[in-house]
Design a protein around this motif. Structure first.
Motif, PDB file in Angstrom:
ATOM      1  N   THR A  71       3.328  -7.223 -17.149  1.00 37.23           N
ATOM      2  CA  THR A  71       3.132  -6.000 -16.358  1.00 37.23           C
ATOM      3  C   THR A  71       4.302  -5.772 -15.405  1.00 37.23           C
ATOM      4  OG1 THR A  71       0.752  -6.237 -16.490  1.00 37.23           O
ATOM      5  CG2 THR A  71       1.574  -4.888 -14.687  1.00 37.23           C
ATOM      6  N   VAL A  80      -2.334  -9.018  -4.252  1.00 37.74           N
ATOM      7  CA  VAL A  80      -3.227  -7.954  -4.726  1.00 37.74           C
ATOM      8  C   VAL A  80      -3.893  -7.330  -3.501  1.00 37.74           C
ATOM      9  CG1 VAL A  80      -5.309  -7.440  -6.057  1.00 37.74           C
ATOM     10  CG2 VAL A  80      -3.642  -9.088  -6.937  1.00 37.74           C
ATOM     11  N   LEU A 103       0.079  -5.683  -6.544  1.00 32.44           N
ATOM     12  CA  LEU A 103      -0.846  -4.894  -7.364  1.00 32.44           C
ATOM     13  C   LEU A 103      -1.867  -4.246  -6.436  1.00 32.44           C
ATOM     14  CD1 LEU A 103      -1.656  -4.273 -10.369  1.00 32.44           C
ATOM     15  CD2 LEU A 103      -3.362  -6.083 -10.101  1.00 32.44           C
ATOM     16  N   ARG A 128       2.569  -2.147  -8.756  1.00 37.03           N
ATOM     17  CA  ARG A 128       1.799  -1.511  -9.824  1.00 37.03           C
ATOM     18  C   ARG A 128       0.423  -1.179  -9.249  1.00 37.03           C
ATOM     19  NH1 ARG A 128       6.133  -2.212 -11.361  1.00 37.03           N
ATOM     20  NH2 ARG A 128       6.942  -2.841 -13.394  1.00 37.03           N
TER      21      ARG A 128
END
Ligand SMILES: C[S@@+](CC[C@H](N)C(=O)[O-])C[C@H]1O[C@@H](n2cnc3c(N)ncnc32)[C@H](O)[C@@H]1O
Length: 259
Positions: A71, A80, A103, A128
């Motif tokens: 990714t 995250v 993320l 992302r």
């Protein structure tokens, strides 16, 4: 804010389906401002991770496991952020730490589009986004032990007691955090385990977080049981936090390490 979690077709299925439980968000208007829409159209493919869906638009197929290295196109520390809102914190951190991958997990489309807009303005390569219910992402999408830091900043407090069941930070959330956070290294690689950081402007929710997370067997409160953490210096002041401060609310930070 209106709406309620949708009924769950296939609820008898043996696979975990979080739509059978109350969710910590409601469906809100997904209308994008024109500049958000332009950023979304131009940069969606660059920043948004397409995950296979299950029964709902914000659900993920429980059989899908994210290939984190593929990714981001590299192996790096992974942070995250759950409920990343407008992306202020995650984008500022990604800009500051180009060697770390970030993320952002969020359900609210305009927030995601605003995050894409911010990331694209800075030409970031280490961010992302996933549009999904974070509980499902933690339960099945992220590989176990893949996360170096998990951030939960200003989760919706659901302040009415009849809504407390919707709060994100519960014993089942603690188990999901334990699942995804990197375990401490053994032997020569005696690295500490991954870190869970939280912040809230709702004093009674801070108490609940402390109670729930202090009791979690796989987490240790870095500042001792029952104690809050100093303000996390890696967390920029978001619009949401500013509003809480303006309303006179006290901000509480918490910090746990995976043991
Ligand atoms: C109060 S806002 C805080 C946003 C941001 N962290 C900040 O500090 O400004 C909480 C956010 O969490 C998101 N959220 C709530 N439950 C979620 C869930 N289960 N999965 C993903 N996002 C969620 C909401 O859509 C909302 O944007």
């Amino acid at each position: 804010m209106t709406g309620a979690p949708s009924a769950t077709p296939g609820a008898g299925d043996a696979r975990p389906r979080y739509r059978t439980q109350p969710v910590s968000f409601v469906r809100r208007s997904g209308r994008l401002a024109p500049r958000q829409q332009r950023a979304w159209d131009a940069y969606r493919d660059r920043y948004v991770v397409d995950v296979p869906r299950d029964v709902a638009r914000t659900s993920v197929d429980p059989d899908h496991v994210l290939d984190v290295a593929a990714t981001f196109g590299r192996d790096a520390r992974l942070v995250v952020e759950i409920g990343s809102g407008q992306g202020e914190a995650v984008v500022a951190a990604a800009e500051r730490e180009p060697g770390t991958d970030f993320l952002a997990v969020e359900v609210y489309a305009p927030g995601l589009a605003q995050t894409v807009l911010r990331a694209s303005q800075r030409d970031l390569t280490n961010v992302r986004l996933v549009q999904a219910n974070a509980a499902e992402v933690l339960a099945t999408t992220l590989p176990a032990g893949s996360v170096d830091e998990l951030w939960v900043f200003f989760p919706d407090p659901w302040h009415k007691s009849r809504h407390h069941k919707r709060r994100l930070v519960t014993p089942s959330f603690a188990a999901l955090a334990e699942r995804v956070l990197r375990a401490p290294g053994e032997g020569d690689d005696g690295r500490p385990g991954g870190t869970l950081r939280l912040a809230t402007d709702w004093a009674e929710y801070a108490e609940q977080m402390l109670e729930v997370l202090d009791a979690a067997p796989g987490l240790r409160n870095v500042h001792g049981p029952g104690n809050a953490a100093p303000r996390f210096e890696g967390r920029v002041l978001t619009g949401f936090e500013r509003k809480g401060e303006a309303a006179g609310r006290v901000i509480t930070d918490l910090e746990y390490v995976r043991v």
